[in-house]
Motif scaffolding. Structure first.
Motif, PDB file in Angstrom:
ATOM      1  N   LEU A 125      35.386  51.738  60.816  1.00  0.00           N
ATOM      2  CA  LEU A 125      34.824  52.533  61.902  1.00  0.00           C
ATOM      3  C   LEU A 125      35.868  52.673  62.994  1.00  0.00           C
ATOM      4  O   LEU A 125      36.661  51.756  63.183  1.00  0.00           O
ATOM      5  CB  LEU A 125      33.563  51.869  62.444  1.00  0.00           C
ATOM      6  CG  LEU A 125      32.367  51.896  61.501  1.00  0.00           C
ATOM      7  CD1 LEU A 125      31.234  51.060  62.066  1.00  0.00           C
ATOM      8  CD2 LEU A 125      31.892  53.313  61.269  1.00  0.00           C
ATOM      9  N   PRO A 126      35.953  53.767  63.683  1.00  0.00           N
ATOM     10  CA  PRO A 126      35.118  54.964  63.622  1.00  0.00           C
ATOM     11  C   PRO A 126      35.454  55.829  62.398  1.00  0.00           C
ATOM     12  O   PRO A 126      36.571  55.797  61.901  1.00  0.00           O
ATOM     13  CB  PRO A 126      35.456  55.690  64.919  1.00  0.00           C
ATOM     14  CG  PRO A 126      36.827  55.242  65.283  1.00  0.00           C
ATOM     15  CD  PRO A 126      36.968  53.852  64.747  1.00  0.00           C
ATOM     16  N   VAL A 136      30.365  59.692  62.981  1.00  0.00           N
ATOM     17  CA  VAL A 136      29.995  61.103  63.099  1.00  0.00           C
ATOM     18  C   VAL A 136      29.435  61.523  61.749  1.00  0.00           C
ATOM     19  O   VAL A 136      30.101  61.387  60.724  1.00  0.00           O
ATOM     20  CB  VAL A 136      31.218  61.978  63.461  1.00  0.00           C
ATOM     21  CG1 VAL A 136      30.809  63.440  63.551  1.00  0.00           C
ATOM     22  CG2 VAL A 136      31.852  61.517  64.757  1.00  0.00           C
ATOM     23  N   ILE A 137      28.210  62.017  61.745  1.00  0.00           N
ATOM     24  CA  ILE A 137      27.557  62.439  60.501  1.00  0.00           C
ATOM     25  C   ILE A 137      27.341  63.940  60.571  1.00  0.00           C
ATOM     26  O   ILE A 137      26.740  64.452  61.518  1.00  0.00           O
ATOM     27  CB  ILE A 137      26.215  61.716  60.295  1.00  0.00           C
ATOM     28  CG1 ILE A 137      26.445  60.200  60.248  1.00  0.00           C
ATOM     29  CG2 ILE A 137      25.540  62.198  59.022  1.00  0.00           C
ATOM     30  CD1 ILE A 137      25.186  59.385  60.160  1.00  0.00           C
ATOM     31  N   LEU A 138      27.857  64.639  59.562  1.00  0.00           N
ATOM     32  CA  LEU A 138      27.703  66.094  59.466  1.00  0.00           C
ATOM     33  C   LEU A 138      27.051  66.432  58.133  1.00  0.00           C
ATOM     34  O   LEU A 138      27.113  65.648  57.189  1.00  0.00           O
ATOM     35  CB  LEU A 138      29.071  66.786  59.508  1.00  0.00           C
ATOM     36  CG  LEU A 138      29.880  66.682  60.779  1.00  0.00           C
ATOM     37  CD1 LEU A 138      30.861  65.555  60.671  1.00  0.00           C
ATOM     38  CD2 LEU A 138      30.622  67.968  60.997  1.00  0.00           C
ATOM     39  N   GLY A 139      26.513  67.635  58.053  1.00  0.00           N
ATOM     40  CA  GLY A 139      26.037  68.125  56.774  1.00  0.00           C
ATOM     41  C   GLY A 139      27.220  68.407  55.859  1.00  0.00           C
ATOM     42  O   GLY A 139      28.362  68.491  56.299  1.00  0.00           O
ATOM     43  N   LEU A 196      37.469  67.847  60.830  1.00  0.00           N
ATOM     44  CA  LEU A 196      37.158  67.000  61.982  1.00  0.00           C
ATOM     45  C   LEU A 196      37.766  65.612  61.802  1.00  0.00           C
ATOM     46  O   LEU A 196      38.330  65.052  62.744  1.00  0.00           O
ATOM     47  CB  LEU A 196      35.646  66.905  62.187  1.00  0.00           C
ATOM     48  CG  LEU A 196      35.195  66.000  63.327  1.00  0.00           C
ATOM     49  CD1 LEU A 196      35.725  66.501  64.664  1.00  0.00           C
ATOM     50  CD2 LEU A 196      33.679  65.898  63.349  1.00  0.00           C
ATOM     51  N   ALA A 197      37.672  65.058  60.609  1.00  0.00           N
ATOM     52  CA  ALA A 197      38.267  63.740  60.340  1.00  0.00           C
ATOM     53  C   ALA A 197      39.771  63.777  60.572  1.00  0.00           C
ATOM     54  O   ALA A 197      40.346  62.856  61.164  1.00  0.00           O
ATOM     55  CB  ALA A 197      37.950  63.298  58.914  1.00  0.00           C
ATOM     56  N   ARG A 243      40.323  59.965  61.845  1.00  0.00           N
ATOM     57  CA  ARG A 243      39.308  59.012  61.391  1.00  0.00           C
ATOM     58  C   ARG A 243      39.206  59.065  59.879  1.00  0.00           C
ATOM     59  O   ARG A 243      39.477  60.089  59.266  1.00  0.00           O
ATOM     60  CB  ARG A 243      37.932  59.368  61.974  1.00  0.00           C
ATOM     61  CG  ARG A 243      37.857  59.205  63.475  1.00  0.00           C
ATOM     62  CD  ARG A 243      36.586  59.809  64.026  1.00  0.00           C
ATOM     63  NE  ARG A 243      36.489  59.532  65.450  1.00  0.00           N
ATOM     64  CZ  ARG A 243      35.465  58.906  66.009  1.00  0.00           C
ATOM     65  NH1 ARG A 243      34.440  58.530  65.282  1.00  0.00           N
ATOM     66  NH2 ARG A 243      35.462  58.677  67.299  1.00  0.00           N
ATOM     67  N   GLY A 244      38.795  57.962  59.294  1.00  0.00           N
ATOM     68  CA  GLY A 244      38.514  57.955  57.867  1.00  0.00           C
ATOM     69  C   GLY A 244      37.331  58.854  57.578  1.00  0.00           C
ATOM     70  O   GLY A 244      36.497  59.102  58.447  1.00  0.00           O
ATOM     71  N   GLN A 245      37.258  59.342  56.342  1.00  0.00           N
ATOM     72  CA  GLN A 245      36.157  60.236  55.996  1.00  0.00           C
ATOM     73  C   GLN A 245      35.523  59.841  54.675  1.00  0.00           C
ATOM     74  O   GLN A 245      36.189  59.404  53.755  1.00  0.00           O
ATOM     75  CB  GLN A 245      36.635  61.684  55.923  1.00  0.00           C
ATOM     76  CG  GLN A 245      37.640  61.938  54.806  1.00  0.00           C
ATOM     77  CD  GLN A 245      37.965  63.397  54.671  1.00  0.00           C
ATOM     78  OE1 GLN A 245      37.093  64.233  54.746  1.00  0.00           O
ATOM     79  NE2 GLN A 245      39.236  63.704  54.454  1.00  0.00           N
TER      80      GLN A 245
END
Length: 195
Positions: A116-117, A59-62, A77-78, A83-85
């Motif tokens: 991943l994820p 998941v890619i965010l600004g 969100l992570a 999920r790792g961030q």
């Protein structure tokens, strides 16, 4: 990537950005429609529902949004999706089931490897912006764009932050010009009392 899904949250006018993402190569788009001004936690919870539905590897965010400018949604969100961030990514390399995220820090560059994820927030140095070609803009009109009402995802969108007031900072007074260093030192001793 086998599939790229672009997601945005906002009013109907937000679909223009999704169509641009489709013209730039995204395979499909999801628009979570709402006219409400949402807080970072609301956005993270809505995105978590989409992550649960789509099960993306990455998941890619600004880095931050232009409305609240607070740099919290990616990290929230992570945490919500466990999920790792990697934050402030200036370079992303995926290999062997891991994503290597390079980011700028005060001392230079730091690279972290995430399983991943994962969730990654981006810095402006990650890529060179490009423009969509006319044929791709026409193809984007035929790509799927799913619209989901924000309140249908089961997330409580009640505001938790209340804006009480906004005030301008105090006006600055004009400075003074000194003749030489000796006068500056004297004023720092007697008037400012910092020496």
């Amino acid at each position: 990537a086998t599939e790229v899904v672009a997601v945005t949250i906002g009013p109907k006018a937000s679909q223009e950005q999704l169509r641009t993402a489709l013209a730039l190569g995204a395979d499909k788009a999801i628009h979570i429609e709402t006219d409400e001004k949402l807080e970072s936690l609301h956005i993270a919870k809505l995105l978590a529902k989409i992550v649960e539905q789509e099960t993306p590897e990455l998941v890619i965010l600004g880095k931050q949004s232009i409305d609240s400018d607070n740099n919290q949604t990616g990290q929230m969100l992570a945490a919500l999706t466990k999920r790792g961030q990697g934050t402030f990514a200036s370079k992303v390399v995926i290999e062997n089931g891991k994503v290597n995220v390079t980011r700028e820090v005060d001392g230079g560059l730091q690279t972290v490897a995430l399983n991943l994820p994962a969730v990654v927030t981006t810095d402006l140095r990650l890529n060179e912006p490009r423009y969509a070609s006319l044929p791709n803009i026409m193809k984007a009109k035929r790509k799927p764009l799913e619209v989901i009402a924000a309140d249908s995802l089961g997330v409580d969108l009640t505001p938790r932050i209340q804006l009480i007031s906004v005030e301008e900072p105090a006006k600055r007074t004009a400075g003074i010009i000194v003749e030489d260093v000796a006068q500056l030192v004297e004023k720092l001793k007697t008037e400012a009392k910092v020496i």
